[in-house]
Design a protein around this motif. Structure first.
Motif, short mmCIF file in Angstrom:
data_model
loop_
_atom_site.label_atom_id
_atom_site.label_comp_id
_atom_site.label_asym_id
_atom_site.label_seq_id
_atom_site.Cartn_x
_atom_site.Cartn_y
_atom_site.Cartn_z
N GLN A 171 -1.80 -14.38 -0.77
CA GLN A 171 -3.03 -13.60 -0.93
C GLN A 171 -2.95 -12.72 -2.18
OE1 GLN A 171 -3.85 -11.38 2.69
NE2 GLN A 171 -3.56 -13.22 3.96
N LEU A 172 -1.78 -12.18 -2.44
CA LEU A 172 -1.57 -11.37 -3.64
C LEU A 172 -1.78 -12.21 -4.90
CD1 LEU A 172 -0.54 -8.63 -4.87
CD2 LEU A 172 1.76 -9.66 -4.84
N LYS A 173 -1.23 -13.44 -4.89
CA LYS A 173 -1.37 -14.32 -6.05
C LYS A 173 -2.83 -14.71 -6.28
CE LYS A 173 3.19 -16.55 -6.00
NZ LYS A 173 3.90 -17.85 -5.89
N ALA A 174 -3.58 -14.86 -5.19
CA ALA A 174 -4.97 -15.29 -5.30
C ALA A 174 -5.94 -14.11 -5.45
CB ALA A 174 -5.35 -16.11 -4.07
N ASN A 175 -5.39 -12.90 -5.49
CA ASN A 175 -6.19 -11.67 -5.60
C ASN A 175 -7.18 -11.52 -4.45
OD1 ASN A 175 -5.05 -10.73 -8.08
ND2 ASN A 175 -6.29 -12.24 -9.20
N THR A 176 -6.77 -11.97 -3.27
CA THR A 176 -7.63 -11.84 -2.09
C THR A 176 -7.03 -10.88 -1.06
OG1 THR A 176 -6.59 -13.76 -1.04
CG2 THR A 176 -8.56 -14.17 -2.37
N ILE A 177 -5.95 -10.22 -1.42
CA ILE A 177 -5.25 -9.36 -0.47
C ILE A 177 -6.03 -8.06 -0.25
CG2 ILE A 177 -3.79 -8.21 -2.20
CD1 ILE A 177 -1.49 -8.40 -0.11
N SER A 178 -6.11 -7.60 0.98
CA SER A 178 -6.81 -6.36 1.30
C SER A 178 -5.92 -5.16 1.02
CB SER A 178 -7.22 -6.36 2.78
OG SER A 178 -6.06 -6.36 3.60
N GLU A 179 -6.50 -3.98 1.06
CA GLU A 179 -5.72 -2.76 0.81
C GLU A 179 -4.65 -2.58 1.87
OE1 GLU A 179 -4.38 0.39 -1.24
OE2 GLU A 179 -6.04 -0.90 -1.86
N SER A 180 -5.02 -2.85 3.14
CA SER A 180 -4.03 -2.72 4.22
C SER A 180 -2.94 -3.78 4.08
CB SER A 180 -4.72 -2.84 5.58
OG SER A 180 -5.35 -4.11 5.70
N GLY A 181 -3.35 -4.99 3.64
CA GLY A 181 -2.36 -6.04 3.42
C GLY A 181 -1.40 -5.69 2.31
N LEU A 182 -1.91 -5.05 1.25
CA LEU A 182 -1.07 -4.64 0.13
C LEU A 182 -0.04 -3.60 0.58
CD1 LEU A 182 -0.78 -5.15 -2.94
CD2 LEU A 182 -2.24 -3.15 -3.30
N GLN A 183 -0.49 -2.69 1.41
CA GLN A 183 0.42 -1.67 1.93
C GLN A 183 1.50 -2.30 2.83
OE1 GLN A 183 -2.03 1.23 3.91
NE2 GLN A 183 -2.97 1.97 2.00
N GLU A 184 1.08 -3.26 3.66
CA GLU A 184 2.04 -3.91 4.54
C GLU A 184 3.06 -4.72 3.75
OE1 GLU A 184 2.07 -6.32 8.76
OE2 GLU A 184 0.37 -6.66 7.41
N LEU A 185 2.59 -5.43 2.72
CA LEU A 185 3.51 -6.22 1.90
C LEU A 185 4.49 -5.32 1.17
CD1 LEU A 185 4.44 -8.90 0.73
CD2 LEU A 185 2.65 -8.73 -1.01
N THR A 186 4.00 -4.17 0.68
CA THR A 186 4.89 -3.22 0.01
C THR A 186 5.99 -2.74 0.96
OG1 THR A 186 3.07 -2.46 -1.39
CG2 THR A 186 4.99 -1.02 -1.23
N SER A 187 5.60 -2.42 2.19
CA SER A 187 6.56 -1.97 3.19
C SER A 187 7.58 -3.06 3.52
CB SER A 187 5.82 -1.53 4.46
OG SER A 187 6.72 -1.20 5.49
N LEU A 188 7.09 -4.28 3.69
CA LEU A 188 7.98 -5.40 4.03
C LEU A 188 8.92 -5.72 2.87
CD1 LEU A 188 5.41 -7.77 5.79
CD2 LEU A 188 7.27 -6.52 6.90
N ALA A 189 8.41 -5.63 1.65
CA ALA A 189 9.24 -5.90 0.47
C ALA A 189 10.36 -4.88 0.35
CB ALA A 189 8.38 -5.90 -0.79
N ASN A 190 10.05 -3.61 0.56
CA ASN A 190 11.06 -2.56 0.49
C ASN A 190 12.11 -2.71 1.59
OD1 ASN A 190 10.06 -1.23 -1.79
ND2 ASN A 190 8.58 -0.05 -0.57
N ALA A 191 11.68 -3.23 2.74
CA ALA A 191 12.61 -3.45 3.84
C ALA A 191 13.59 -4.58 3.51
CB ALA A 191 11.85 -3.78 5.12
N GLN A 192 13.15 -5.53 2.68
CA GLN A 192 14.01 -6.65 2.27
C GLN A 192 14.96 -6.23 1.15
OE1 GLN A 192 14.02 -10.09 3.31
NE2 GLN A 192 12.67 -9.56 5.00
N VAL A 193 14.39 -5.62 0.11
CA VAL A 193 15.17 -5.19 -1.06
C VAL A 193 14.69 -3.82 -1.47
CG1 VAL A 193 15.83 -5.72 -3.45
CG2 VAL A 193 15.40 -7.59 -1.83
N SER A 194 15.58 -2.87 -1.56
CA SER A 194 15.21 -1.50 -1.92
C SER A 194 14.48 -1.48 -3.27
CB SER A 194 16.46 -0.63 -2.00
OG SER A 194 16.12 0.70 -2.37
N GLY A 195 13.29 -0.89 -3.28
CA GLY A 195 12.51 -0.75 -4.50
C GLY A 195 11.70 -1.98 -4.86
N ALA A 196 11.76 -3.04 -4.05
CA ALA A 196 11.03 -4.27 -4.37
C ALA A 196 9.53 -4.06 -4.35
CB ALA A 196 11.42 -5.37 -3.40
#
Length: 560
Positions: A187-212
């Motif tokens: 969704q991020l690549k297609a620019n269709t991601i919602s604001e809540s989705g962006l926040q969730e992806l940010t949280s999940l990315a940081n949980a995988q790799v610090s600062g990701a």
């Protein structure tokens, strides 16, 4: 259960078990691989999945023609293994996401389907030929139950193999599997991601790799690449299992060599020896009557497989998007392959206690039961308090239940047979359709109140027990239908068309597999309970049809 059978049965069963282990390892992660790597929609994924399954089960019809008319069963099986190996090898090669990568994937799928077409039906025909011998003919149904159980031993360990390989290679990169990430990244690549989705992806990315979360695009590309490559290595497992399967088939050929003969080969041998009675001949009327009966049964099983093989499609979507991703308490044992293996050992030990006629056998059985039970408990006690689970792992339950339930059903049917009350193969198929309907009623009940699918993980999740219960009931249905159907084809098929008719059974399965995509297209278009309700209706209508022609089918079966 295992006594009094020709050795060839176990050789062919083990060869098939190896091939099926590789196939189901691939199938456990195939849908997840396509959506993670290429970002395919549910509709596209459903089309590819349904078409592939259809080809896998339809091409044995042509494989049967090749065996019956040209190569013979054994040579056709070997050719099938070689072609399948080439397909799995292509699928195991890590690639990008461009057009060439998709062409390689579709080419690999075509090779796997063609190879399976040469392999699967002809191996079943070889098993059937073993039981043309009057010495073994009364054990035909039991033989196919054992053969079917061995298929499922391979299938039982496949999801765990796929999960283990995936987690291992993800772990090497410091990553873990998270079902929400691939869809959000696409969704991020297609620019269709919602604001809540962006926040969730940010949280999940940081949980995988610090600062990701500071560079989501870079993280997303890295995560998708590593997950896709982990799936590639999972597909490579199939290559290894095929090598083992081929070695078993070749090294122990003497055990089934006498059954590796087609009607055409028999006719040639009879003609050269002047023995015209060597080949069983049916009148045109008998042949037509048997063929019609077979096609009627083929029609019915289409709808069973359309329903049953939702396990690799919509039921996997349900596991990913609507089912809790962790378990606690006693439920943890269900998701530990080691614990389940020891439980199988304990079960068969207990079975031996009841079946053995000698005290020594009962004591050995009791010892095996205790060892298995204690080992299962020890492994269970070592599990984490909270165990994470992945969507593909649910596919282990069907083969697990097959392994446990097969001897129980064999015992029940054997006792009924002794009393002259065992249902005919067509009647068992009818019962199987009714039981399948009950399975989807359970899943329907578990889906009441859940939101309509949106392509993302739901905020409302249900217990894994809904899926496990459905798999249990569908497994009972499968035991009534699938091994009995293969046995029915083996018994009723005219001698000149044995390979072709085994292919016909699989071709009917193919049509059902293709129709799985129809249910996939409905995913997101209606409430979940209604989606499963469509499958309930299909199973009930199929049962009604087969019971309406039951007398005709049973008459033909008895005369075969």
């Amino acid at each position: 259960m295992f006594k009094g059978h020709p050795k060839g049965l176990f050789v062919l069963a083990i060869a098939n078990m190896g091939e099926r282990f590789g196939y189901y390892t691939m199938l456990a992660i195939f849908v997840l691989f396509m959506q993670a790597k290429f970002g395919f929609t549910t509709e596209t994924t459903s089309t590819i999945f349904g078409t592939f399954l259809a080809l896998v089960y339809f091409l044995p019809l042509f494989g049967g023609i090749v065996a019956d008319r040209i190569l013979g069963y054994g040579k056709t099986v070997i050719l099938g293994v070689i072609i399948m190996f080439a397909g799995y090898f292509l699928l195991a090669i890590p690639t990008g996401t461009d057009t060439l990568a998709q062409v390689m994937m579709f080419g690999a799928l075509a090779l796997i389907a063609i190879g399976t077409g040469f392999f699967k039906g002809n191996l079943q025909a070889l098993v059937g030929n073993l039981y043309d011998d009057p010495k073994y003919s009364s054990k035909r149904d039991l033989a196919f139950s054992i053969f079917y159980m061995c298929i499922n031993i391979g299938a039982f360990y496949a999801p765990t193999a796929a999960e283990g390989v995936t987690n291992f290679f993800m772990g090497k990169e410091g990553l873990t599997y998270e079902s929400k990430i691939p869809a959000l990244v696409h969704q991020l690549k297609a620019n269709t991601i919602s604001e809540s989705g962006l926040q969730e992806l940010t949280s999940l990315a940081n949980a995988q790799v610090s600062g990701a979360g500071n560079n989501l695009e870079e993280f997303g590309n890295h995560y998708i690449t590593q997950l896709s490559e982990a799936y590639n290595y999972g597909f490579g497992v199939a290559c290894i299992s095929l090598i083992v399967s081929l070695l078993v088939f070749l090294l122990f050929r003497k055990s089934y060599q006498h059954a590796d003969v087609t009607a055409v080969q028999q006719a040639k041998a009879a003609a050269s020896s002047g023995n015209k009675q060597a080949v069983e001949e049916l009148t045109p009327k008998q042949t037509k009557e048997r063929m019609i009966a077979l096609f009627m049964v083929f029609f019915v099983v289409i709808f069973f497989w359309m329903s049953f093989h939702q396990n690799g499609l919509t039921m996997t979507f349900f596991a990913r998007d609507y089912t809790e991703s962790s378990v606690t308490g006693i439920e943890r044992i269900s998701f530990s392959i080691v614990s389940l293996t020891f439980l199988i050992v304990a079960f068969y030990g207990l079975l031996n206690v009841f079946q053995s006629k000698k005290t020594r056998g009962k004591l050995i059985g009791a010892g095996v039961f205790l060892i298995g039970a204690i080992a299962a408990y020890i492994k269970y006690s070592q599990l984490n308090e909270v165990e994470s689970i992945t969507p593909q792992i649910f596919q282990q339950f069907n083969p697990f239940f097959i392994i446990i339930l097969t001897p129980i059903f064999v015992g029940i049917f054997s006792n009924l047979n002794k009393k002259g009350k065992e249902p005919s193969a067509p009647r068992k198929i009818g019962f199987g359709m009714l039981i399948a309907a009950i399975g989807f009623i359970v899943l329907s009940l578990g889906s009441i109140g859940l939101p309509v699918p949106t392509g993302e993980v739901s905020s409302t999740l249900v217990s894994p027990n809904w899926l496990i219960s459905t798999y249990f009931i569908l497994t009972i249905a499968e035991l009534f239908l699938s091994p009995m159907g293969i046995s029915f084809v083996s018994r009723v098929a005219p001698p000149k068309y044995k390979g072709i008719m085994q292919g016909g059974w699989l071709a009917a399965t193919a049509v059902g597999n293709y129709l799985t995509a129809v249910i996939g297209y409905m995913w997101g278009g209606m409430p979940l309970w209604m989606l499963w309700g469509v499958l309930v209706v299909c199973c009930l209508l199929s049962a009604l049809f087969i019971f309406s022609i039951m007398k005709r089918l049973e008459r033909i079966t008895n005369n075969a």
